[in-house]
Design an enzyme around this catalytic site. Structure first.
Site, PDB file in Angstrom:
ATOM      1  N   LYS A 166      38.991  42.991  42.433  1.00 19.48           N
ATOM      2  CA  LYS A 166      37.863  42.638  41.829  1.00 19.48           C
ATOM      3  C   LYS A 166      37.973  41.358  41.423  1.00 19.48           C
ATOM      4  O   LYS A 166      38.757  41.373  40.507  1.00 19.48           O
ATOM      5  CB  LYS A 166      37.011  43.574  41.235  1.00 19.48           C
ATOM      6  CG  LYS A 166      35.698  43.106  41.008  1.00 19.48           C
ATOM      7  CD  LYS A 166      34.931  44.189  39.778  1.00 19.48           C
ATOM      8  CE  LYS A 166      33.415  43.829  39.807  1.00 19.48           C
ATOM      9  NZ  LYS A 166      32.903  44.784  38.685  1.00 19.48           N
ATOM     10  N   SER A 178      28.603  46.103  40.248  1.00 18.14           N
ATOM     11  CA  SER A 178      29.143  44.817  40.845  1.00 18.14           C
ATOM     12  C   SER A 178      30.308  44.805  41.491  1.00 18.14           C
ATOM     13  O   SER A 178      30.728  43.864  42.019  1.00 18.14           O
ATOM     14  CB  SER A 178      29.204  43.950  39.537  1.00 18.14           C
ATOM     15  OG  SER A 178      30.302  44.543  38.617  1.00 18.14           O
ATOM     16  N   SER A 237      29.302  49.965  37.730  1.00 11.89           N
ATOM     17  CA  SER A 237      29.752  48.844  38.657  1.00 11.89           C
ATOM     18  C   SER A 237      31.064  49.454  39.405  1.00 11.89           C
ATOM     19  O   SER A 237      31.189  48.970  40.565  1.00 11.89           O
ATOM     20  CB  SER A 237      30.184  47.665  38.056  1.00 11.89           C
ATOM     21  OG  SER A 237      29.000  47.082  37.420  1.00 11.89           O
TER      22      SER A 237
END
Length: 496
Positions: free
Chosen positions: A93, A168, A192
């Protein structure tokens, strides 16, 4: 796991090597069935297709990945490769540092930032022989539960590109769901890892706070006292293996726990003796009918696995979002960009600017008082775990909504906070620092995945893996694959 949409069949599994689990890849290497270069080439092809359809990749690292695969292929042939993830592709990420690779964190303010050091989790993965293929999409500074940002645009769901991937860690979860490698590293400040994993139909784990070091993290750090780093995978075994590798003590992270390395048992076994508390709504939250139905079916499966399932929950304050989470989370977001001016934030999303503005208006007293209430919530979980060994809830109160939206404002006729109110089951777990996982447990009437959340006491990841492994054996979700078919108009929208 049943198909709630009424469709006769799901799309066939991808044929590329990137769709294999990490354990399957390692077994293939031992049989000399293929090489790391074969796996990486197939994985890159899948990433390119997924990115075209769903916008999941921020920064490709394909040439580096091919070079590393070639090196490891030579080592394997010479009998020198010994890492536990040697030749296994992994995505990272874009909130997590990879040395020499841009780290935008979804923010235009970071367009020139390139870290010169690996995050601890990346160092651990590299040492294990894993091959990093790309950085995946996230929203700006991880502030919301989708992966849309001014840097990358809208990230979409491989089950239906008209829907959001969640976030996210949305690019991470969508990539795993689409067969773009077996392991993704995500972060979780208010859900997330678990929200996108639930929306995309994969397994996601938020470990105990501090078990996986965040150092050096993303600078500036957001969700400072809330954020966890963890794996997103298609199987329970892959998540357990990854956690064994990335967990560890790191002095650079003041929250890091000095816990000895552990191995996790993921063999499916009876859940006899396991007491599970179950709450479909925490006693006060709005939940969609499809999610309720899937959750009740999941409880029946846990019961059939031998667990003692009772209706129970922590008894949280219904005002916990406004009075506890927001003063903490929004203040920490504002602190992360404390040195930035209005002009610096001009290219940020309006919703992000609103969160920062709200955070700047909370007082120090507000933040400390919220910390007291946070302690009360933690005590509620302490009392709960005197009665049960684990808690199960829906992971999210809804399934994936329209792509490009921050959230939904109404569930089953009840108004909710459009930013965080539709995910009421995830962020209380961050406030308490507890470990939690999401695993697929069904589909809604439109064929979109639904997740079941498993929460255990601090450092009791073994109980999570035990329950998840039993559920996985009873309902093997990894056989279900999404279809990423898109019209040309959809492809144009995905790039927007």
């Amino acid at each position: 796991m049943t198909d709630g949409s009424g469709r006769a069949a799901f799309p066939p599994a991808p044929t590329g090597l990137g769709a294999l689990s990490a354990t399957e890849i390692m077994a293939g290497y031992r049989r000399k069935a293929f090489t790391p270069r074969d796996v990486v080439d197939d994985t890159i092809a899948a990433l390119q297709a997924s990115n075209e359809a769903c916008n999941t990749v921020v920064t490709p690292m394909y040439e580096q990945a091919r070079a590393e695969a070639d090196r490891l292929t030579r080592e394997m042939r010479a009998g020198e490769a010994k890492g536990r993830l040697t030749g296994v592709p992994v995505t990272i990420k874009d909130l997590v540092f990879v040395a020499g690779v841009p780290a935008y964190a979804g923010s235009p303010m970071n367009k020139a930032f390139v870290p010169d050091v690996d995050a601890a989790v990346v160092s651990a993965l590299k040492a294990s022989g894993a091959i990093i293929t790309c950085k995946t999409t996230t929203c700006e500074s991880g502030y919301k539960l989708t992966a849309d940002s001014p840097v990358t645009g809208t990230t979409r769901n491989p089950w239906n590109p008209d829907r959001t991937s969640g976030g996210s860690s949305g690019g991470a979860a969508a990539g795993v769901a689409a067969g773009c490698g077996p392991i993704a590293i995500g972060t979780d400040g208010v859900g997330s890892i678990r929200v996108p994993s639930s929306f995309c139909g994969v397994f996601g784990l938020k470990p105990t706070f501090g078990l996986v070091p965040r150092s050096p993290g993303f600078s500036p750090p957001s969700w400072a006292s809330l954020a966890h780093t963890g794996p997103i995978t298609r199987t329970v075994a892959d998540a357990a293996l990854t956690l064994e590798i990335i967990a560890g003590y790191d002095l650079r992270d003041p929250a890091s726990l000095p816990v000895a390395p552990r191995r996790f048992d993921v063999n499916a076994a009876s859940l006899n003796g396991i007491r599970i508390g179950a709450s479909v709504d925490l006693g006060y939250t709005a939940v969609s009918p499809d999610v309720r139905a899937a959750f009740n079916k999941a409880l029946a499966i846990l019961d059939s696995c031998g667990a003692q399932v009772t209706v129970d929950g922590p008894g949280l304050d219904p005002g916990i979002l406004e009075h506890t989470l927001k003063p903490i989370a929004f203040t920490e977001q504002a602190a992360a960009v404390a040195s930035k001016t209005t002009a610096d934030l001009a290219s940020s999303e309006a919703d992000y600017r609103d969160v920062v503005s709200a955070g700047r208006h909370y007082s120090g007293t507000d933040y400390v008082e919220a910390g007291y209430r946070r302690g009360q919530a933690r005590n509620a979980f302490l009392k709960l775990f005197e009665r049960v060994d684990a808690l199960v809830t829906p992971t999210v109160a809804v399934t994936a909504f329209e792509a490009g939206q921050i959230g939904v404002g109404k569930i089953d006729g009840r108004e909710v906070d459009p930013h965080l109110g539709w995910s009421p089951f995830t962020w209380p777990i961050n406030l308490a620092g507890l470990p939690a996982a999401t695993l697929p447990c069904g589909f809604d009437r439109d064929g979109m995945p639904i997740g079941l959340q498993i929460v255990a006491p601090w450092l009791d990841e073994p109980t999570i893996f035990r329950i998840a492994a039993a559920f996985e054996a009873a309902q093997p979700w990894a056989k279900f694959w999404p279809s990423m078919a898109l019209s040309e108009q959809g492809r144009v929208q995905a790039k927007a």
